[in-house]
Design a protein around this motif. Structure first.
Motif, PDB file in Angstrom:
ATOM      1  N   SER A 133       1.417 -12.150  -0.159  1.00 44.05           N
ATOM      2  CA  SER A 133       1.045 -10.974  -0.954  1.00 44.05           C
ATOM      3  C   SER A 133      -0.005 -11.315  -2.004  1.00 44.05           C
ATOM      4  O   SER A 133      -0.237 -12.484  -2.331  1.00 44.05           O
ATOM      5  N   GLU A 135      -1.055  -9.847  -5.923  1.00 43.94           N
ATOM      6  CA  GLU A 135      -0.594  -9.006  -7.030  1.00 43.94           C
ATOM      7  C   GLU A 135      -1.703  -8.838  -8.059  1.00 43.94           C
ATOM      8  O   GLU A 135      -2.306  -9.808  -8.508  1.00 43.94           O
ATOM      9  N   PHE A 148       2.541  -0.245  -4.035  1.00 45.69           N
ATOM     10  CA  PHE A 148       2.658  -1.218  -2.949  1.00 45.69           C
ATOM     11  C   PHE A 148       1.753  -0.770  -1.812  1.00 45.69           C
ATOM     12  O   PHE A 148       1.861   0.371  -1.347  1.00 45.69           O
ATOM     13  N   VAL A 175       0.658  -4.333  -5.660  1.00 47.30           N
ATOM     14  CA  VAL A 175       1.022  -5.418  -4.743  1.00 47.30           C
ATOM     15  C   VAL A 175       0.446  -5.082  -3.368  1.00 47.30           C
ATOM     16  O   VAL A 175       0.733  -4.018  -2.810  1.00 47.30           O
ATOM     17  N   ALA A 177       0.222  -6.253   0.523  1.00 52.43           N
ATOM     18  CA  ALA A 177       0.910  -7.101   1.490  1.00 52.43           C
ATOM     19  C   ALA A 177      -0.096  -7.871   2.344  1.00 52.43           C
ATOM     20  O   ALA A 177      -1.124  -7.331   2.752  1.00 52.43           O
ATOM     21  N   ALA A 194       8.673  -7.052  -2.324  1.00 55.65           N
ATOM     22  CA  ALA A 194       7.933  -6.699  -3.535  1.00 55.65           C
ATOM     23  C   ALA A 194       8.869  -6.132  -4.601  1.00 55.65           C
ATOM     24  O   ALA A 194       8.764  -6.467  -5.794  1.00 55.65           O
ATOM     25  N   SER A 197      10.853  -8.875  -6.170  1.00 57.14           N
ATOM     26  CA  SER A 197      10.041  -9.749  -7.021  1.00 57.14           C
ATOM     27  C   SER A 197       9.589  -9.065  -8.305  1.00 57.14           C
ATOM     28  O   SER A 197       9.055  -9.731  -9.197  1.00 57.14           O
ATOM     29  N   HIS A 198       9.781  -7.751  -8.391  1.00 57.40           N
ATOM     30  CA  HIS A 198       9.334  -7.008  -9.572  1.00 57.40           C
ATOM     31  C   HIS A 198      10.462  -6.106 -10.072  1.00 57.40           C
ATOM     32  O   HIS A 198      10.373  -4.873  -9.995  1.00 57.40           O
ATOM     33  N   TRP A 204       7.954   3.256  -7.356  1.00 60.39           N
ATOM     34  CA  TRP A 204       6.854   2.741  -6.543  1.00 60.39           C
ATOM     35  C   TRP A 204       6.154   3.863  -5.792  1.00 60.39           C
ATOM     36  O   TRP A 204       6.805   4.764  -5.253  1.00 60.39           O
TER      37      TRP A 204
END
Length: 334
Positions: A133, A135, A148, A175, A177, A194, A197-198, A204
């Motif tokens: 990914s 960011e 995303f 983010v 991918a 994602a 991780s966030h 989103w």
């Protein structure tokens, strides 16, 4: 081996040598023409290229020795293939040719400027990158809404940095991918990764270009109704449309941004997608733009020549995207 004993047939060995040479040629071509995407993209394609090259080297090393032995009559035991032996060897050759074609087809569209410059961190946006990914994190956030993004088929994920960076500059974490082999359907678990991780991002907007948008629509339809507090609050489509009718199942706002000169997601296809999306979906058409102008990766097979400059198209796409995301943020704050 007597003079009247048939010599072993050499054509499979010659075919193997030809396949090995062709495989190495495709690997070399992919690496020289798309090196940035191969090295900095998802590692799957680089691994496939490496394994293919090693297999080709082994096959290429063995084939000349086999040909030499056959021409010298040193392997009499191999002189009879039989019908099934011929069929089996023929099938392997066909499969080898198919593998070579797949390697060539999977060569990614490599990111070009200004996307590469947009990958640099500065005082407003911090750019970090992993094997799976990219960011773009704003230094100063604007609420809890993140974006995303799923790239288009075979397109280097870096190619979308320039068009999406304005969202990060406005305070929204983005983010992007990196898809295995550049195929969005192979990156379906990426959105869950994602989110994990966030944990600081509670809402989103899932987005995507072309095939990536089709997969984003699947993710939005699944996630927006997953529980009482869904994490997906919007769907943003770049030159894309859903694979199935989600007009009744999707419960979040939708924005479709398309191009009037798109040769792939044509205006006719975008128009037909209206009935597949919620009735209140927002449709924005960038006049004079083409399919490939939603990213920075050059021209694309099957697309039309744009009448709009890349910079102008990118600016309009970014503005429409930011307007949609900001409208969702404002609505969530009320």
């Amino acid at each position: 081996m007597t003079s009247d004993t048939p010599r072993p047939a050499a054509w499979p060995a010659w075919a193997a040598l030809l396949l090995a040479t062709a495989t190495l040629g495709v690997v070399l071509w992919a690496c020289t023409t798309a090196w940035g995407a191969v090295v900095h993209g998802h590692p799957a394609y680089a691994i496939v290229l490496g394994v293919s090259a090693l297999a080709a080297l082994l096959l290429g090393w063995r084939a000349p020795r086999r040909i030499g032995h056959l021409s010298n009559g040193l392997q009499a035991q191999a002189h009879r293939f039989g019908v099934w032996g011929i069929v089996w060897r023929g099938l392997l050759i066909v499969l080898g040719a198919g593998w070579i074609a797949a390697l060539a087809w999977l060569r990614p569209y490599t990111a070009i400027e200004p996307a590469l410059a947009a990958m640099q961190s500065d005082s407003t946006v911090t750019v970090t990158e992993t094997a799976t990914s990219i960011e773009l994190r704003p230094v100063t956030t604007n609420g809890d809404t993140g974006v995303f993004f799923q790239p288009g088929a075979l397109v280097d994920a870096h190619a979308y940095a320039a068009v999406l960076r304005p969202l990060a500059e406005a305070g929204h974490t983005v983010v992007i991918a990196k898809q295995p082999l550049g195929i969005a359907f192979l990156a379906l678990p990426a959105f869950d990764s994602a989110k994990a991780s966030h944990p600081d991002i509670s809402e989103w907007v899932v987005a995507g270009h072309s095939l990536g948008g089709t997969v984003a629509a699947i993710e939005a339809a699944e996630q927006s109704t997953a529980d009482e507090n869904p994490s997906v609050v919007g769907l943003l489509l770049y030159a894309s449309y859903p694979a199935n009718d989600i007009s009744e199942t999707l419960s979040v706002p939708v924005a479709s941004i398309s191009a009037s000169l798109d040769g792939l997601a044509t205006p006719q296809k975008i128009a037909a997608s209206r009935k597949m999306l919620p009735a209140d979906a927002i449709f924005t058409v960038i006049e004079g733009a083409s399919h490939a102008q939603f990213g920075s990766y050059g021209s694309q097979r099957g697309d039309n020549e744009p009448l709009l400059s890349d910079a102008n198209a990118r600016e309009q796409i970014s503005e429409a995207s930011l307007s949609f995301v900001e409208s969702l943020t404002d609505s969530l704050r009320k």
